[in-house]
Write a protein that holds these residues in place. Structure first.
Motif, PDB file in Angstrom:
ATOM      1  N   ARG A 114     -63.793 -31.618 -90.607  1.00 42.76           N
ATOM      2  CA  ARG A 114     -64.024 -31.768 -88.959  1.00 42.76           C
ATOM      3  C   ARG A 114     -64.811 -32.904 -88.356  1.00 42.76           C
ATOM      4  O   ARG A 114     -64.479 -33.478 -87.392  1.00 42.76           O
ATOM      5  N   GLU A 115     -65.959 -32.721 -89.145  1.00 36.23           N
ATOM      6  CA  GLU A 115     -66.833 -34.017 -88.365  1.00 36.23           C
ATOM      7  C   GLU A 115     -65.817 -35.976 -88.665  1.00 36.23           C
ATOM      8  O   GLU A 115     -66.298 -35.997 -87.345  1.00 36.23           O
ATOM      9  N   LEU A 116     -65.276 -35.288 -89.852  1.00 34.23           N
ATOM     10  CA  LEU A 116     -64.859 -37.167 -89.507  1.00 34.23           C
ATOM     11  C   LEU A 116     -64.017 -36.856 -88.405  1.00 34.23           C
ATOM     12  O   LEU A 116     -64.077 -38.215 -87.401  1.00 34.23           O
ATOM     13  N   LEU A 117     -63.332 -35.945 -88.577  1.00 32.46           N
ATOM     14  CA  LEU A 117     -62.250 -36.315 -87.253  1.00 32.46           C
ATOM     15  C   LEU A 117     -63.048 -36.243 -85.766  1.00 32.46           C
ATOM     16  O   LEU A 117     -62.003 -37.477 -84.984  1.00 32.46           O
ATOM     17  N   ILE A 118     -64.101 -35.912 -85.678  1.00 35.15           N
ATOM     18  CA  ILE A 118     -64.549 -35.445 -84.912  1.00 35.15           C
ATOM     19  C   ILE A 118     -64.484 -37.377 -84.043  1.00 35.15           C
ATOM     20  O   ILE A 118     -65.140 -37.722 -82.898  1.00 35.15           O
ATOM     21  N   GLY A 119     -65.342 -37.995 -85.395  1.00 33.67           N
ATOM     22  CA  GLY A 119     -66.209 -39.219 -85.581  1.00 33.67           C
ATOM     23  C   GLY A 119     -64.555 -40.273 -84.906  1.00 33.67           C
ATOM     24  O   GLY A 119     -65.145 -41.554 -84.673  1.00 33.67           O
ATOM     25  N   VAL A 120     -63.544 -40.203 -85.583  1.00 30.61           N
ATOM     26  CA  VAL A 120     -63.102 -40.584 -85.637  1.00 30.61           C
ATOM     27  C   VAL A 120     -61.756 -41.304 -84.250  1.00 30.61           C
ATOM     28  O   VAL A 120     -61.044 -41.593 -84.163  1.00 30.61           O
ATOM     29  N   SER A 121     -61.864 -39.837 -83.593  1.00 28.50           N
ATOM     30  CA  SER A 121     -60.672 -39.226 -82.133  1.00 28.50           C
ATOM     31  C   SER A 121     -60.695 -39.979 -81.048  1.00 28.50           C
ATOM     32  O   SER A 121     -62.497 -40.002 -81.078  1.00 28.50           O
TER      33      SER A 121
END
Length: 637
Positions: free
Chosen positions: A202-209
């Motif tokens: 979830r946190e990485l998805l925030i970072g790359v979106s």
């Protein structure tokens, strides 16, 4: 002091904007004999940003494709983006010219440069790190597939079905946990880190979106100090937590190997031949394994949720799937060997990925030198998007593209029909897994997880849409009230071990909150419903217009707004998250057991697995309250 800081920030923005305009104008000069790609012109500096809705932006990009053609460009805040809505053009450029189209764009919000850090294989540019990690990925995926992924999907399917019977209102949790647990086992041999893996994802998805981390919307912020930019401090803590998690998981597999009790896993494959892969820094192997875990933790669950959505709105296909599963599997759960005999199941999975692609805007490529196509100039530095939403809606390939119709793959006469049906339809090598040298290497895992996961759900359950007249106060998923007692909200009474022992292997709402409970109750992230605690007495009002650019609101709509909404055509199947990985927002449906005998058998199978120690609960890694206020732990998302 605050005023001076404000002036400094404004001045920096102006300087960066002017410099970007100057360099962009020089870089995008069209050579003689070529034409500029068509596309919306937008506004000075910011380009078309105001015209792109945050919700379902892929529909807007697809609309522009109809207006400007199958390949067009637009300016998004100073960067040139090229959108491709034709599979053939995508193959001609991204695959056939992979030497210049295989890099990745820079993601400003990440602390370490995603192109060169050798941390995330899917985000690396085409360099030495990409080459060695790709070779590693090829080996671990091939070996896993050869061994039927160690039967991990079939093992975890039983726990998923028990969770769905016990708490159908938590269907999202059950589906995502199924994928995360399988991925955890593949990565490290155990499932206890599944909740943590989901949070890392979830946190990485925030970072790359693009619509996630603030640093991606305002890149200049990442050049400022952490104390001035909380988003940058958040990302630094996320990266440090992720590194420690990967290091911890590698250490645990090393310890298991010393005691000769390590289950099969990708990490074990790495450690068995540590020097073989040529990794260049201490934890590159840990990242190479962990990245594949993160990549599968949430992405594969999205099509499973789309399957439930499709069965609610296209119920005519569920009896057909039931008939095939009953004929092939009978009273046993589906397994990997059934694949050749389940063409309609494979057709439904294929159609779920086409109808609602998990990455509707496509994973972007980056052009490293000027190129041309059909007399048009494509400038160096362009971000290239294979627009999956549009590619999957080509009417020449997919007649009546907006309709969910799995028959298009299994009935002769459709453009997508292929033989033999023991092999086709398949999701392997479809466009949703990328193009050219950037094809996803985990597609076999996705294929196996979806086959076992969706087949198991359909084997045991009926899925029915709740009539629109149902009061909005009812839960997202409702079990048949007449069968609740028979389902056994505890566990199977005939099991040879206690209910408490059985519940140790699943997530339960009773007693102490689980990791997932903490996340759902205390955290929210872009693209989700507003936090229910902030709703007061108002019910959630999801929006689902094709052209909606508005975020979800907790405010109760006025009578005039309700009247206006009633006049508009609303597509209830288009309530999706706004991040790079799109998944359906929570929706209402009935989930009921088809056969009580099967339900009892599943509980017994699960109970036997618990007795053998095959199922254990998730564990915490960062202490009380997920490490809140400490250097490492869960970040608010």
């Amino acid at each position: 002091m605050a005023f001076l800081t404000f002036l400094f920030v404004i001045s920096l923005i102006c300087v960066l904007t002017l410099w970007k305009r100057f360099t962009s104008s020089r870089r995008h000069r069209v050579p003689n004999g070529l034409k500029e790609l068509p596309g919306p012109k937008g506004y000075p500096i910011i380009g078309v940003v105001p015209d792109v809705p945050e919700k379902n932006s892929f529909i807007k990009f697809a609309e522009w494709a109809k207006e400007y053609g199958p390949i067009y460009q637009c300016n998004l805040a100073g960067h040139n983006h090229v959108w491709i809505s034709s599979d053939q053009i995508a193959r001609d450029l991204l695959a056939k010219k992979g030497a210049i189209y295989s890099d990745r764009p820079h993601i400003p919000a990440l602390i370490s440069d995603n192109r060169t850090s050798s941390q995330y294989l899917p985000l690396l540019s085409k360099n030495d790190g990409w080459t060695r990690q790709r070779k590693f990925a090829t080996v671990i995926m091939r070996e896993s597939e050869k061994n039927l992924f160690y039967r991990y999907p079939e093992l975890e399917a039983k726990r998923m079905l028990v969770e769905l019977m016990n708490e159908p209102t938590c269907y999202n949790h059950a589906l995502e946990s199924f994928i995360s647990r399988v991925t955890c086992r593949l990565a490290w041999g155990h499932s206890e880190a599944s909740d943590e893996l989901k949070q890392r994802a979830r946190e990485l998805l925030i970072g790359v979106s693009p619509t996630g981390a603030l640093g991606n919307k305002l890149p200049f912020l990442m050049a400022l100090p952490d104390w001035l930019v909380p988003a940058k401090a958040w990302e630094r803590r996320r990266a440090a937590t992720e590194r420690k998690f990967f290091e911890t998981m590698q250490g645990e597999v090393e310890a298991d190997m010393k005691e000769k009790k390590a289950p099969q896993s990708w990490m074990k494959m790495f450690l068995d031949n540590r020097s073989k892969w040529g990794f260049k820094y201490e934890l590159e192997g840990a990242y190479a394994v962990g990245m594949h875990g993160i990549a599968g933790a949430l992405t594969i669950a999205a099509p499973m949720q789309s399957f439930c959505l499709a069965m609610c709105h296209y119920p005519q296909y569920l009896p057909m799937l039931h008939e095939e599963l009953d004929r092939v599997c009978g009273d046993r759960l589906p397994r990997a060997e059934d694949r050749p005999n389940l063409p309609f199941l494979r057709a439904i999975i294929r159609e779920c990925l086409r109808w609602r692609p998990p990455v509707p805007t496509g994973i972007p490529h980056y052009l490293i030198q000027d190129d041309e196509w059909n007399g048009y100039h494509i400038p160096k530095g362009s971000t290239m998007h294979p627009l999956e939403w549009a590619i999957a809606r080509d009417p020449a390939v997919y007649p009546d593209p907006e309709t969910f119709n799995p028959l298009r793959y299994v009935e002769p006469g459709w453009p997508t029909y292929q033989e033999p049906l023991t092999q086709f339809p398949t999701i392997r090598n479809i466009t949703q897994f990328g193009y050219g040298r950037r094809v996803c290497q985990g597609q076999e895992v996705a294929d196996e997880d979806l086959l076992i996961g969706i087949a198991s759900i359909a084997w045991l359950f009926n899925i029915e849409r709740i009539p629109e007249t149902t009061p909005s106060s009812e839960p997202a998923v409702v079990a048949d009230p007449e069968k609740v007692e028979d389902l056994g909200i505890g566990m199977n009474k005939k099991a040879s071990i206690s209910n408490e022992e059985l519940n140790a292997g699943i997530q339960s709402k009773d007693g102490k909150p689980t990791l997932e409970d903490v996340l759902i109750s205390k955290y929210e992230y872009p693209g989700t419903y507003p936090n229910p605690k902030e709703q007061k007495n108002d019910t959630l009002q999801p929006q689902s217009r094709h052209d909606s650019g508005h975020s979800l609101s907790s405010e109760k709509p006025s009578k005039s707004a309700k009247a206006d909404a009633s006049k508009e055509k609303i597509d209830p199947t288009l309530d999706f998250t706004t991040l790079l990985i799109a998944k359906p927002l929570p929706f209402k449906f009935n989930l009921t057991v088809r056969d009580e005998k099967r339900a009892t058998q599943v509980r017994e199978w699960f109970g036997e697995g618990v007795a053998r120690g095959e199922y254990t609960s998730s564990r915490e890694f960062w202490g009380e309250n997920q490490g809140a206020g400490k250097p490492l732990g869960w970040g608010k998302v």
